[in-house]
Design an enzyme around this catalytic site. Structure first.
Site, PDB file in Angstrom:
ATOM      1  N   TYR A 205      -6.818  -2.840  12.745  1.00 54.49           N
ATOM      2  CA  TYR A 205      -7.525  -1.721  12.570  1.00 54.49           C
ATOM      3  C   TYR A 205      -9.376  -1.683  12.917  1.00 54.49           C
ATOM      4  O   TYR A 205      -9.594  -1.655  11.379  1.00 54.49           O
ATOM      5  CB  TYR A 205      -7.584  -1.120  11.049  1.00 54.49           C
ATOM      6  CG  TYR A 205      -5.529  -0.862  10.318  1.00 54.49           C
ATOM      7  CD1 TYR A 205      -5.698   0.219   9.969  1.00 54.49           C
ATOM      8  CD2 TYR A 205      -4.859  -2.009  10.176  1.00 54.49           C
ATOM      9  CE1 TYR A 205      -4.349   1.236  10.558  1.00 54.49           C
ATOM     10  CE2 TYR A 205      -3.799  -1.580   9.605  1.00 54.49           C
ATOM     11  CZ  TYR A 205      -3.409   0.225   9.921  1.00 54.49           C
ATOM     12  OH  TYR A 205      -1.997   0.596   9.265  1.00 54.49           O
TER      13      TYR A 205
ATOM     14  N   ASP B 209       0.760  -1.180   0.178  1.00 54.77           N
ATOM     15  CA  ASP B 209       0.334  -0.052  -0.060  1.00 54.77           C
ATOM     16  C   ASP B 209       0.796   1.003   0.224  1.00 54.77           C
ATOM     17  O   ASP B 209       0.669   2.322   0.886  1.00 54.77           O
ATOM     18  CB  ASP B 209      -0.831  -0.399   0.798  1.00 54.77           C
ATOM     19  CG  ASP B 209      -1.823   1.142   1.469  1.00 54.77           C
ATOM     20  OD1 ASP B 209      -2.201   1.894   0.441  1.00 54.77           O
ATOM     21  OD2 ASP B 209      -2.339   1.493   2.603  1.00 54.77           O
TER      22      ASP B 209
ATOM     23  N   GLU C 263       3.752  -8.168   7.407  1.00 55.15           N
ATOM     24  CA  GLU C 263       2.189  -9.179   6.987  1.00 55.15           C
ATOM     25  C   GLU C 263       1.834 -10.090   5.736  1.00 55.15           C
ATOM     26  O   GLU C 263       1.449  -9.885   4.701  1.00 55.15           O
ATOM     27  CB  GLU C 263       0.692  -8.169   6.762  1.00 55.15           C
ATOM     28  CG  GLU C 263       0.938  -7.131   7.869  1.00 55.15           C
ATOM     29  CD  GLU C 263      -0.637  -6.213   7.626  1.00 55.15           C
ATOM     30  OE1 GLU C 263      -1.586  -6.252   6.628  1.00 55.15           O
ATOM     31  OE2 GLU C 263      -1.151  -4.897   8.474  1.00 55.15           O
TER      32      GLU C 263
HETATM   33  C1  GCB Z   1      -1.418  -1.946   6.740  1.00 53.82           C
HETATM   34  C2  GCB Z   1      -0.273  -2.346   6.247  1.00 53.82           C
HETATM   35  C3  GCB Z   1       0.134  -0.943   5.621  1.00 53.82           C
HETATM   36  C4  GCB Z   1      -0.979  -0.071   4.474  1.00 53.82           C
HETATM   37  C5  GCB Z   1      -2.184   0.188   6.199  1.00 53.82           C
HETATM   38  C6  GCB Z   1      -3.636   0.611   5.956  1.00 53.82           C
HETATM   39  O1  GCB Z   1      -1.314  -3.474   7.603  1.00 53.82           O
HETATM   40  O2  GCB Z   1       0.780  -2.607   6.401  1.00 53.82           O
HETATM   41  O3  GCB Z   1       1.298  -1.033   4.425  1.00 53.82           O
HETATM   42  O4  GCB Z   1      -0.787   0.972   4.201  1.00 53.82           O
HETATM   43  O5  GCB Z   1      -2.604  -1.290   6.698  1.00 53.82           O
HETATM   44  O6  GCB Z   1      -3.296   1.572   6.049  1.00 53.82           O
HETATM   45  O7  GCB Z   1      -4.296   0.440   5.345  1.00 53.82           O
END
Ligand code: GCB
Length: 661
Positions: free
Chosen positions: A519, A218, A466
């Site tokens: 998240y 990402d 991840e």
């Molecule tokens: C994650 C990733 C990271 C992303 C983030 C997101 O788990 O490790 O690279 O940018 O989430 O904001 O989705």
């Protein structure tokens, strides 16, 4: 050259044995520094640039562009180095370019470098993404796969024409699939840009020759020469590598060192440890040994001591007496090489519930970052680096993780000096598991440890972010990778970063610290802030219950468009980001009394990503904008981080309140 074992303690000898056994790389990768025996010439500035936009992306090789000046091959443009090339022009096809780009720079080499047969001239590239081939005066001198890490080559003997030698750096930014029209070609090696999907124009859906690159990580896949390119000199007999491992006992600092020398078998060495005031505090003359420092000043993290980031200088002087036959007589001269390495004396240990620096509990209150900014992309930029360090110190952050690849050495040197603690991550986000991928991953770990082993700020290696670690080959993959990393460096703990899917735990048995990204109320149960306490609590209990290892919350956060407000909070507003942070923090406050040893916000600043329906001009989870202006969340973190720092009870009174930086 085999160096005799020094008189160091058993631990040290084992380390070096392990270093020797585990290490595939033949030479050192000391950061180029000027000294009485070494000169450095930086090649930053404007280079000549051309992207090979031919349908095959191979016109440059077929037409042997490296044999002439680039301007003679076709249209060229100015390109700054260091910088990504993607955002420099108004051309969308260059921004999204997949294929080979060519860089060229003409260099005037000082005549003494050429005239002096005792001088080595080395070309070093700090990082060029993704695959590089380098020619000097039309002669290919080296190739390197992978961005984010340096590579170098001695070019003295490729310089027959003397001053005015032309350096062409031709680098391929991304892997070009030869399996045309096949959408099924998968990622052949770790960190290789993933699939190239060639799309057929049947049904009138795509123009002829249309192809895209599928990436699974990402962040925008910036490409170009991202870090400085240097020419530097050493004498022919030179200090090739230095390894230091530090410890202390009561008031005495212990510096175990090993120096390796190339170009001679008869060097004499003088190794001197010098304090900040210029006083010699210990010295030796063996290629390996133990230096003892009375009344040691330890290296402490920022906010853990009133004088953080204390560095000694380890000066290595190497002399060789050279005999030169001149007609009837024999004359002698001394060849001397001098290299000075900054050294911080500190220890790192992990228990089942704590992370200890100098035997004191250390709680990571920090950030995840990216090398990312407007216009220069991933190019090294000093104003940005200094601004970021001022912001880190302003908010009371004591640490960051180099998500998702190794950052510039210049940044790690700042961390050493300011006491900012680093979790150093290997490139490898969202890994798939294949044999070719593991082979390359091991090489990249070698390169990473070789480059960063002497930084006191680096306290832990992260081998991946991840990975799809629920897949069957993952256990073998991680066992091999982590065992290899520990053999390379038995002194630092190792982690891998997992997400909140508990099935993805195949690396967990082998690591020292578990890092978890989650998240809740964002990707899971979006909009439902009320789920955070129970889900976060369950996450911690599950991981700790199974593995009994300390845990870092290595990512958490929420996308936030600055200036967007809503009360009650809704997603994407500053109020929502605040609420997510505060909800996570109350769980951290319970668990940090037990086994949670850190919290790293995702992310320090907004950053660019590939275009997609989930991203509005990039990822907006920063607590600062991409231009480094604070969102409301930055103030929440600032309050919290200063409070956490003050709780340690180790700060002097003048540190009690946030200072201005
Ligand atoms: C994650 C990733 C990271 C992303 C983030 C997101 O788990 O490790 O690279 O940018 O989430 O904001 O989705």
């Amino acid at each position: 050259m085999a160096l005799p074992a020094g008189p160091g303690p058993l631990l040290l000898l084992l380390l070096w044995a392990a270093l020797d056994a585990g290490r595939c790389l033949e030479s050192g990768m000391l950061f180029p520094r000027e000294s009485p025996s070494r000169e450095v010439k930086e090649l930053s500035g404007l280079w000549v640039f051309r992207a090979d936009k031919s349908p095959s992306r191979n016109q440059g090789f077929e037409g042997a562009w490296y044999k002439k000046r680039l301007a003679e091959t076709g249209p060229v443009i100015d390109m700054p180095v260091p910088a990504s090339y993607n955002d420099i022009t108004q051309d969308a096809t260059l921004r999204d370019f997949i294929g080979w780009v060519w860089y060229e720079r003409e260099v005037v080499v000082p005549s003494r470098w050429v005239a002096d047969e005792g001088t080595r001239v080395v070309l070093r590239v700090g990082s060029a993404h993704y695959y590089s081939v380098v020619w000097v005066n039309g002669v290919k001198v080296t190739e390197h796969e992978g961005g984010h890490l340096p590579f170098e080559v001695e070019i003295g003997t490729f310089n027959p024409q003397g001053p005015g030698c032309a350096v062409q750096d031709h680098h391929r930014c991304q892997q070009h699939s030869e399996s045309a029209l096949s959408p099924s070609r998968s990622n052949p090696a770790h960190d290789r840009p993933h699939q190239i999907m060639r799309k057929m124009s049947f049904l009138n859906r795509y123009p002829d020759g249309f192809f895209v690159q599928n990436i699974y990580f990402d962040f925008f896949n910036y490409a170009g020469i991202h870090r400085p390119v240097l020419l530097y000199t050493t004498p022919k007999a030179y200090v090739d590598d230095i390894t230091v491992v530090t410890d202390f006992s009561d008031n005495t600092g212990l510096v175990n060192y090993k120096v390796s020398v190339q170009g001679t078998s008869s060097a004499t060495l003088k190794v001197t440890l010098i304090d900040k005031d210029g006083h010699c505090v210990a010295s030796a003359s063996e290629p390996s040994g133990l230096l003892k420092v009375v009344d040691v000043k330890l290296w402490w993290p920022y906010l853990m001591h009133e004088n953080p980031g204390y560095l000694y200088s380890l000066e290595v002087r190497q002399h060789v007496y050279i005999q030169v036959r001149l007609m009837a007589s024999v004359e002698g001269s001394t060849n001397e090489d001098v290299y000075t390495l900054p050294v911080g004396i500190r220890t790192v240990k992990v228990t089942s519930t704590q992370f200890l620096i100098n035997n004191k509990p250390f709680y990571f209150h920090g950030v995840n970052k990216h090398e990312d900014s407007d216009i220069r992309g991933k190019g090294l930029d000093w104003p940005l680096i200094v601004k970021d360090f001022n912001l880190l110190k302003w908010m009371g952050a004591n640490s960051f993780r180099t998500s998702h690849y190794p950052y510039a050495e210049e940044i790690l040197q700042m961390c050493d000096r300011h006491g900012i603690v680093v979790i150093d991550e290997c490139p490898g986000s969202q890994l798939q598991f294949e044999n070719a991928s593991l082979t390359h991953h091991l090489v990249v770990m070698d390169e990473l440890v070789r480059r960063d082993k002497n930084h006191p700020s680096v306290v832990m290696w992260s081998v991946a972010n991840e990975p799809a670690a629920e897949m069957p080959p993952a256990e073998f993959y991680f066992k091999t990778l982590i065992t290899h990393t520990k053999a390379l460096d038995p002194t630092r703990p190792v982690t891998f970063i997992t997400d909140s899917n508990y099935a993805r735990d195949k690396g967990a048995p082998y690591v020292d610290v578990i890092c978890v990204n989650s998240y809740f109320s964002w990707y899971h149960d979006p909009g439902h802030l009320e789920v955070i306490p129970i889900q976060l609590n369950t996450q911690f209990e599950n991981w700790y219950g199974k593995y009994k290892k300390p845990i870092i919350q290595s990512e958490y956060g929420a996308d936030t468009v600055p200036g967007l407000h809503s009360d009650p909070p809704v997603m994407f507003t500053e109020e929502y980001q605040n609420a997510v942070l505060q909800s996570y923090h109350s769980v951290f406050d319970q668990k940090r009394k037990q086994y949670v040893i850190g919290e790293l916000i995702w992310n320090f600043a907004d950053f660019m990503t590939a275009q997609g329906t989930f991203r509005v001009v990039g990822n907006k989870k920063g607590v600062f904008t991409r231009q480094r202006q604070p969102k409301a969340g930055a103030f929440i973190l600032k309050e919290r981080y200063w409070r956490l720092a003050n709780e340690t009870g180790r700060l002097p009174p003048w540190f009690k309140y946030p200072c201005s930086f």
